[in-house]
Scaffold this motif. Structure first.
Motif, PDB file in Angstrom:
ATOM      1  N   SER A   1      26.812 -19.855 -17.957  1.00 16.21           N
ATOM      2  CA  SER A   1      27.526 -20.600 -19.057  1.00 16.21           C
ATOM      3  C   SER A   1      28.251 -21.960 -18.372  1.00 16.21           C
ATOM      4  CB  SER A   1      28.758 -19.621 -19.346  1.00 16.21           C
ATOM      5  OG  SER A   1      29.526 -19.468 -18.500  1.00 16.21           O
ATOM      6  N   PRO A   2      27.231 -22.729 -18.257  1.00 16.93           N
ATOM      7  CA  PRO A   2      27.903 -24.034 -17.378  1.00 16.93           C
ATOM      8  C   PRO A   2      28.902 -24.731 -18.390  1.00 16.93           C
ATOM      9  CG  PRO A   2      25.532 -24.426 -18.692  1.00 16.93           C
ATOM     10  CD  PRO A   2      26.132 -22.984 -18.767  1.00 16.93           C
ATOM     11  N   GLN A   3      29.182 -24.789 -19.565  1.00 12.48           N
ATOM     12  CA  GLN A   3      30.502 -25.194 -20.376  1.00 12.48           C
ATOM     13  C   GLN A   3      31.766 -24.617 -20.060  1.00 12.48           C
ATOM     14  OE1 GLN A   3      29.622 -26.056 -24.667  1.00 12.48           O
ATOM     15  NE2 GLN A   3      27.965 -27.566 -24.064  1.00 12.48           N
ATOM     16  N   ASP A   4      31.552 -23.521 -19.862  1.00  8.64           N
ATOM     17  CA  ASP A   4      32.700 -22.607 -19.362  1.00  8.64           C
ATOM     18  C   ASP A   4      33.038 -23.046 -18.040  1.00  8.64           C
ATOM     19  OD1 ASP A   4      33.232 -21.432 -21.861  1.00  8.64           O
ATOM     20  OD2 ASP A   4      32.025 -19.605 -21.314  1.00  8.64           O
ATOM     21  N   ALA A   5      32.179 -23.167 -17.210  1.00  2.79           N
ATOM     22  CA  ALA A   5      32.390 -23.346 -15.813  1.00  2.79           C
ATOM     23  C   ALA A   5      32.980 -24.827 -15.652  1.00  2.79           C
ATOM     24  CB  ALA A   5      31.249 -23.353 -14.979  1.00  2.79           C
ATOM     25  N   ALA A   6      32.430 -25.847 -16.539  1.00  7.50           N
ATOM     26  CA  ALA A   6      32.776 -27.170 -16.504  1.00  7.50           C
ATOM     27  C   ALA A   6      34.346 -27.164 -16.837  1.00  7.50           C
ATOM     28  CB  ALA A   6      32.061 -28.229 -17.389  1.00  7.50           C
ATOM     29  N   GLY A   7      34.767 -26.531 -17.881  1.00  3.35           N
ATOM     30  CA  GLY A   7      35.950 -26.523 -18.238  1.00  3.35           C
ATOM     31  C   GLY A   7      37.102 -26.027 -17.348  1.00  3.35           C
ATOM     32  N   PHE A   8      36.332 -24.923 -16.680  1.00  2.10           N
ATOM     33  CA  PHE A   8      37.283 -24.271 -15.466  1.00  2.10           C
ATOM     34  C   PHE A   8      37.442 -25.306 -14.476  1.00  2.10           C
ATOM     35  CE2 PHE A   8      37.548 -22.062 -11.398  1.00  2.10           C
ATOM     36  CZ  PHE A   8      38.605 -21.321 -11.546  1.00  2.10           C
ATOM     37  N   VAL A   9      36.381 -25.949 -14.061  1.00  2.44           N
ATOM     38  CA  VAL A   9      36.549 -26.987 -12.748  1.00  2.44           C
ATOM     39  C   VAL A   9      37.431 -28.125 -13.430  1.00  2.44           C
ATOM     40  CG1 VAL A   9      35.223 -28.660 -11.511  1.00  2.44           C
ATOM     41  CG2 VAL A   9      34.496 -26.538 -11.932  1.00  2.44           C
ATOM     42  N   ASN A  10      37.244 -28.658 -14.721  1.00  2.00           N
ATOM     43  CA  ASN A  10      38.083 -29.602 -14.988  1.00  2.00           C
ATOM     44  C   ASN A  10      39.460 -29.283 -15.136  1.00  2.00           C
ATOM     45  OD1 ASN A  10      38.936 -32.145 -16.283  1.00  2.00           O
ATOM     46  ND2 ASN A  10      38.433 -31.464 -18.343  1.00  2.00           N
ATOM     47  N   ASN A  11      39.790 -28.031 -15.611  1.00  2.00           N
ATOM     48  CA  ASN A  11      41.230 -27.534 -15.552  1.00  2.00           C
ATOM     49  C   ASN A  11      41.761 -27.451 -14.176  1.00  2.00           C
ATOM     50  OD1 ASN A  11      43.650 -26.341 -16.730  1.00  2.00           O
ATOM     51  ND2 ASN A  11      42.989 -24.461 -16.428  1.00  2.00           N
ATOM     52  N   ALA A  12      41.174 -27.017 -13.301  1.00  5.22           N
ATOM     53  CA  ALA A  12      41.618 -27.010 -11.865  1.00  5.22           C
ATOM     54  C   ALA A  12      41.857 -28.278 -11.413  1.00  5.22           C
ATOM     55  CB  ALA A  12      40.598 -26.318 -11.103  1.00  5.22           C
ATOM     56  N   PHE A  13      40.906 -29.406 -11.659  1.00  7.80           N
ATOM     57  CA  PHE A  13      41.362 -30.610 -11.234  1.00  7.80           C
ATOM     58  C   PHE A  13      42.741 -31.259 -11.636  1.00  7.80           C
ATOM     59  CE2 PHE A  13      36.800 -30.727  -9.368  1.00  7.80           C
ATOM     60  CZ  PHE A  13      37.318 -31.173  -7.905  1.00  7.80           C
ATOM     61  N   THR A  14      42.766 -30.991 -13.249  1.00  6.10           N
ATOM     62  CA  THR A  14      43.823 -31.278 -13.967  1.00  6.10           C
ATOM     63  C   THR A  14      45.140 -30.759 -13.131  1.00  6.10           C
ATOM     64  OG1 THR A  14      42.504 -31.929 -15.794  1.00  6.10           O
ATOM     65  CG2 THR A  14      44.889 -31.450 -16.193  1.00  6.10           C
ATOM     66  N   GLN A  15      44.996 -29.438 -13.045  1.00  6.05           N
ATOM     67  CA  GLN A  15      46.392 -29.010 -12.292  1.00  6.05           C
ATOM     68  C   GLN A  15      46.620 -29.548 -10.998  1.00  6.05           C
ATOM     69  OE1 GLN A  15      48.300 -27.123 -13.950  1.00  6.05           O
ATOM     70  NE2 GLN A  15      46.926 -27.200 -15.832  1.00  6.05           N
ATOM     71  N   LEU A  16      45.553 -29.788 -10.143  1.00  6.68           N
ATOM     72  CA  LEU A  16      45.903 -30.190  -8.840  1.00  6.68           C
ATOM     73  C   LEU A  16      46.531 -31.620  -8.911  1.00  6.68           C
ATOM     74  CD1 LEU A  16      42.594 -29.094  -6.870  1.00  6.68           C
ATOM     75  CD2 LEU A  16      44.906 -28.546  -6.704  1.00  6.68           C
ATOM     76  N   GLY A  17      45.915 -32.274 -10.011  1.00  2.39           N
ATOM     77  CA  GLY A  17      46.398 -33.753 -10.195  1.00  2.39           C
ATOM     78  C   GLY A  17      48.054 -33.798 -10.423  1.00  2.39           C
ATOM     79  N   ARG A  18      47.980 -32.736 -11.466  1.00  8.44           N
ATOM     80  CA  ARG A  18      49.706 -32.665 -11.921  1.00  8.44           C
ATOM     81  C   ARG A  18      50.509 -32.193 -10.705  1.00  8.44           C
ATOM     82  NH1 ARG A  18      49.120 -29.529 -17.732  1.00  8.44           N
ATOM     83  NH2 ARG A  18      48.082 -31.162 -18.710  1.00  8.44           N
ATOM     84  N   ALA A  19      49.920 -31.178  -9.833  1.00  9.40           N
ATOM     85  CA  ALA A  19      50.688 -30.670  -8.479  1.00  9.40           C
ATOM     86  C   ALA A  19      51.161 -32.124  -7.810  1.00  9.40           C
ATOM     87  CB  ALA A  19      50.061 -29.619  -7.850  1.00  9.40           C
ATOM     88  N   GLY A  20      50.236 -32.748  -7.553  1.00  9.15           N
ATOM     89  CA  GLY A  20      50.222 -34.059  -6.806  1.00  9.15           C
ATOM     90  C   GLY A  20      51.241 -35.043  -7.115  1.00  9.15           C
ATOM     91  N   ASP A  21      51.244 -35.120  -8.773  1.00 14.63           N
ATOM     92  CA  ASP A  21      52.198 -36.016  -9.127  1.00 14.63           C
ATOM     93  C   ASP A  21      53.750 -35.556  -9.154  1.00 14.63           C
ATOM     94  OD1 ASP A  21      50.235 -37.777 -10.223  1.00 14.63           O
ATOM     95  OD2 ASP A  21      50.173 -37.018 -12.265  1.00 14.63           O
TER      96      ASP A  21
END
Length: 53
Positions: free
Chosen positions: A20-40
């Protein structure tokens, strides 16, 4: 034992990406979004510190 667990984990990740590549891409995108928010938030905290003597 740890070596076998590592291989099992890698195999699971590869299986998940291929099945399920789309689910995996969504997971990775969400993880990077959360890391960006934490950095902010950390940046905001450090900027708000009053370091003047």
């Amino acid at each position: 034992m740890k070596k076998n667990l590592r291989y099992v984990a890698i195999a699971f990740v590869i299986f998940y990406l291929l099945s399920s590549p789309q689910d995996a891409a969504g997971f990775v995108n969400n993880a990077f979004t959360q890391l960006g928010r934490a950095g902010d938030q950390v940046s905001s905290f450090v900027s708000s510190l009053d370091l003047s003597p």
